[in-house]
Scaffold this motif. Structure first.
Motif, short mmCIF file in Angstrom:
data_model
loop_
_atom_site.label_atom_id
_atom_site.label_comp_id
_atom_site.label_asym_id
_atom_site.label_seq_id
_atom_site.Cartn_x
_atom_site.Cartn_y
_atom_site.Cartn_z
N PHE A 205 0.81 -1.21 0.00
CA PHE A 205 0.00 0.00 0.00
C PHE A 205 0.85 1.26 0.00
CE2 PHE A 205 -2.95 -3.11 1.67
CZ PHE A 205 -4.09 -2.82 0.96
N PHE A 206 2.16 1.13 0.26
CA PHE A 206 3.02 2.30 0.33
C PHE A 206 4.17 2.15 -0.65
CE2 PHE A 206 1.05 1.84 4.47
CZ PHE A 206 0.51 3.10 4.65
N GLN B 251 -7.39 13.42 -2.27
CA GLN B 251 -6.54 12.36 -1.73
C GLN B 251 -7.35 11.11 -1.44
OE1 GLN B 251 -3.18 12.51 -1.43
NE2 GLN B 251 -3.30 10.34 -0.92
N GLN B 252 -8.57 11.28 -0.94
CA GLN B 252 -9.42 10.13 -0.67
C GLN B 252 -9.77 9.39 -1.96
OE1 GLN B 252 -12.74 11.79 1.45
NE2 GLN B 252 -11.65 11.89 3.41
N SER C 7 -7.93 9.35 -4.67
CA SER C 7 -6.70 8.70 -5.11
C SER C 7 -6.43 7.43 -4.31
CB SER C 7 -5.52 9.67 -4.98
OG SER C 7 -4.31 9.04 -5.33
N ASP C 8 -6.64 7.50 -2.98
CA ASP C 8 -6.44 6.33 -2.14
C ASP C 8 -7.43 5.22 -2.50
OD1 ASP C 8 -4.47 7.71 -0.86
OD2 ASP C 8 -5.69 8.28 0.87
N SER C 9 -8.65 5.61 -2.81
CA SER C 9 -9.66 4.62 -3.17
C SER C 9 -9.28 3.91 -4.47
CB SER C 9 -11.03 5.30 -3.32
OG SER C 9 -12.01 4.37 -3.72
N HIS D 131 -6.27 3.54 -5.58
CA HIS D 131 -5.09 2.71 -5.31
C HIS D 131 -5.49 1.42 -4.62
CE1 HIS D 131 -0.87 1.88 -4.66
NE2 HIS D 131 -1.10 1.67 -3.38
N ARG D 132 -6.40 1.50 -3.65
CA ARG D 132 -6.84 0.29 -2.95
C ARG D 132 -7.56 -0.66 -3.91
NH1 ARG D 132 -7.94 4.01 1.33
NH2 ARG D 132 -10.07 4.28 0.57
#
Length: 276
Positions: free
Chosen positions: A95-96, A259-260, A262-264, A266-267
């Protein structure tokens, strides 16, 4: 109780213990004194800002919006740890992005294409002159020439061009930019017609221009674009929940939403990869 519950799960969290930050200049206070107000819970300033506070007229001192001035008390800063070495093991996670640890020469911040979501190598992409975080890789740009975006796209500078930039001039620009960001915090509190900061008047004029300008940054106004650039830089670093800098809260919420998303994405991509 909360500590006992969260301690076994500490590997799943990113722990952060920031130092106290000055309410005026937002710089972390790691030495000297921090001057706190017993009446205003979240107000604290560093030694440098306290010296500036003493030079102001009585009506311009903290708090500006009230007639009565509050007394500031010094608290010695002695809680900064001498040794900040982390004894915990470094855990890798999909995740990172851990490329920096394995390849120290790789750029610390990688730009991502807004169309295909792939990383853009240095000098191999195009950036919008108006939108601060709109970048397109060469492959996507060659497909449509950027016609789907309303603003002009310019080519990223190559690594050779970046290295050719004079180091001294770059440091001078960074110093000037840092001063301008400090002034953004100072100006909303300043009520003096003869402020001791030489560029205070310039920032005030930019604010007044932004309220009256009909062209706006989207229309190509250079002064508006400059102000938006400063506001976005400030909002990105600002930790004050009740910041008085104009549009700071709006920009924080917009950045948080982006950012949320983008994180979604990515997940979702990681979950899809794990199912394969």
């Amino acid at each position: 109780m909360l500590g006992e519950t969260s301690c076994p799960m500490k590997e799943d969290f990113i722990m952060d213990d920031p130092q106290h930050a000055c309410s005026n200049c937002t710089i972390p206070m790691v030495s000297g004194n921090r001057w706190v107000c017993n009446q205003c819970k979240n107000f604290q300033i560093c030694d440098r800002c306290y010296e500036v506070e003493l030079k102001r007229e009585e009506r311009e001192r903290h708090p500006i919006d009230q007639r009565e001035s509050h007394t500031l008390y010094p608290i010695e800063i002695n809680d900064v740890p001498v040794d900040t070495k982390d004894i915990d093991d470094i855990l890798e996670s999909e995740f990172f992005n851990t490329r920096t640890f394995h390849n120290p020469t790789a750029p610390a911040f990688v730009t991502t294409c807004n169309i295909c979501d792939l990383d853009i190598e240095t000098g191999q992409g195009w950036r919008c002159e108006v939108c601060p975080k709109y970048d397109v890789c060469n492959a996507c740009y060659q497909k449509d020439g950027g016609i789907d975006h309303p603003h002009k796209l310019t080519n990223h500078p190559s690594m050779a061009d970046c290295d050719a930039e004079n180091k001294e001039s770059r440091q001078l620009r960074e110093l000037k930019l840092r001063k301008m960001l400090d002034l953004l915090v100072h100006v909303p509190r300043c009520r003096s017609a003869h402020c001791q900061y030489p560029d205070c008047r310039k920032i005030k004029e930019l604010f007044r221009h932004g309220m009256q300008c009909k062209t706006r940054a989207a229309g190509g106004c250079v002064r508006c674009r400059k102000m938006w650039y400063l506001l976005q830089l400030h909002a990105h670093a600002c930790k004050e929940s009740r910041c008085r800098v104009p549009r700071c809260r709006d920009l924080k919420e917009h950045s948080r939403g982006s950012q949320q998303q983008s994180d979604s994405r990515h997940r979702t991509a990681v979950a899809r990869m794990m199912r394969q």
